[in-house]
Design a protein around this motif. Structure first.
Motif, PDB file in Angstrom:
ATOM      1  N   UNK A 182       0.817  -1.228   0.000  1.00  0.00           N
ATOM      2  CA  UNK A 182       0.000   0.000   0.000  1.00  0.00           C
ATOM      3  C   UNK A 182       0.847   1.274   0.000  1.00  0.00           C
ATOM      4  N   UNK A 183       2.006   1.222   0.639  1.00  0.00           N
ATOM      5  CA  UNK A 183       2.892   2.379   0.643  1.00  0.00           C
ATOM      6  C   UNK A 183       3.495   2.601  -0.738  1.00  0.00           C
ATOM      7  N   UNK A 184       3.917   1.525  -1.402  1.00  0.00           N
ATOM      8  CA  UNK A 184       4.429   1.658  -2.770  1.00  0.00           C
ATOM      9  C   UNK A 184       3.348   2.204  -3.701  1.00  0.00           C
ATOM     10  N   UNK A 185       2.128   1.714  -3.515  1.00  0.00           N
ATOM     11  CA  UNK A 185       1.021   2.162  -4.367  1.00  0.00           C
ATOM     12  C   UNK A 185       0.832   3.679  -4.240  1.00  0.00           C
ATOM     13  N   UNK A 186       0.901   4.169  -3.013  1.00  0.00           N
ATOM     14  CA  UNK A 186       0.747   5.602  -2.798  1.00  0.00           C
ATOM     15  C   UNK A 186       1.898   6.380  -3.434  1.00  0.00           C
ATOM     16  N   UNK A 187       3.113   5.885  -3.276  1.00  0.00           N
ATOM     17  CA  UNK A 187       4.272   6.573  -3.844  1.00  0.00           C
ATOM     18  C   UNK A 187       4.178   6.608  -5.369  1.00  0.00           C
ATOM     19  N   UNK A 188       3.746   5.499  -5.962  1.00  0.00           N
ATOM     20  CA  UNK A 188       3.567   5.463  -7.411  1.00  0.00           C
ATOM     21  C   UNK A 188       2.508   6.474  -7.852  1.00  0.00           C
ATOM     22  N   UNK A 189       1.374   6.509  -7.161  1.00  0.00           N
ATOM     23  CA  UNK A 189       0.300   7.443  -7.513  1.00  0.00           C
ATOM     24  C   UNK A 189       0.748   8.897  -7.377  1.00  0.00           C
ATOM     25  N   UNK A 190       1.592   9.160  -6.410  1.00  0.00           N
ATOM     26  CA  UNK A 190       2.083  10.516  -6.173  1.00  0.00           C
ATOM     27  C   UNK A 190       3.146  10.946  -7.189  1.00  0.00           C
TER      28      UNK A 190
END
Length: 297
Positions: free
Chosen positions: A142-150
């Motif tokens: 979930x943290x990687x997903x957020x970083x990718x989206x950002x």
């Protein structure tokens, strides 16, 4: 000089550490710091304003971060907000990255979003060995997903670390978590995520090269080692297949950019590749060229 004036910069160092807060709080516990200083030799611990002055004197910019490893070490981190706010005060030369312990779950995801959206953080540093997690552990997804989206960068320590070296049991730090092949799953499952494999990845240099060649958004930074000790295959790939994906990093204050650049001068790197490694690849990775064009219009 605003940072968007990238043409005035000699180089961009993508790997520097905030080791002490303004109030004197250290980023690591005393025993881990002591082991590090034995391994790397004793070095100063500059504050962020001192880091800014150091790089400003050299007409360089630097990416600055701390490491959040509270879950595994029990040691409180330096505040990401302090790092970002202090970098903002020296925006002509400093670029803030954050660090969020992946064990923090949803709270960590919320923090990452807030740091990027409200504080201008451009990327996040992970040190799997110190943080005590395997990069391909789904709890971090979930943290990687957020970083990718950002649209931010994920920078992973790879290879052996001097942190904990010589302590009983290495201070509890497990080297296996920093095998760059564990980041390959991350690059597969988050194909838009820009990833940096930090350091010549001893003893897994070939694995790092394989991942960076195979995955289009995986880069390698050259921090933490003097260039005169780079493995020959790393130099060969930096000159050829990875000439657009290798980045200058020093690991300051553990290693100074002065020493790194002096030794880099003697490395067998093609003249046309040198500016890519020292600045151009970082400009593209961090989106600085787009910002410079926007600022001029």
């Amino acid at each position: 000089m605003p940072l968007t004036d990238v043409g005035a910069l000699v180089a961009i160092d993508v790997h520097t550490h905030a080791e002490v807060s303004a109030a004197g709080h250290a980023s690591l516990s005393a025993d881990l710091f002591g082991a590090s200083e034995k391994y790397f030799k004793e070095h100063p611990r500059p504050t962020i304003p001192e880091i800014a002055a150091y790089y400003r004197e050299r007409s360089m910019a630097a990416v600055v971060f701390t490491v959040d490893a509270e879950h595994a070490t029990g040691h409180p981190r330096i505040s990401n907000e302090e790092v970002a706010e202090s970098c903002a005060e020296h925006a002509d030369v400093l670029i803030p990255f954050g660090s969020v312990d992946p064990w923090k779950g949803r709270a960590g995801v919320r923090e990452a979003r807030r740091l990027a959206e409200e504080y201008g953080v451009r990327g996040f540093k992970f040190h799997p060995s110190i943080q005590g997690f395997a990069p391909d552990d789904r709890m971090a997804y979930p943290l990687y997903e957020a970083i990718e989206e950002l649209g931010a960068v994920a920078l992973f320590h790879t290879g052996q670390t001097g942190i904990g070296a010589g302590l009983p049991g290495g201070g509890g730090i497990r080297l296996k978590y920093s095998n760059p092949m564990l980041v390959d799953d991350v690059a597969v499952d988050f194909p838009g995520l820009r990833i940096v494999l930090a350091h010549p990845s001893f003893p897994w240099q070939d694995e790092a090269l394989a991942v960076a060649v195979h995955k289009p958004h995986v880069y390698i930074d050259l921090s933490g080692w003097s260039p005169k000790y780079f493995p020959p295959q790393l130099v060969r790939y930096a000159n050829t297949l990875l000439k657009d994906k290798v980045l200058f990093g020093s690991d300051y204050p553990v290693m100074t950019p002065d020493r790194w650049l002096s030794d880099f001068d003697g490395l067998d790197i093609k003249p046309e590749v040198r500016p890519r490694i020292l600045k151009d690849n970082a400009v593209r990775l961090l989106g600085l060229a787009t910002e410079e064009r926007t600022a001029r219009t």
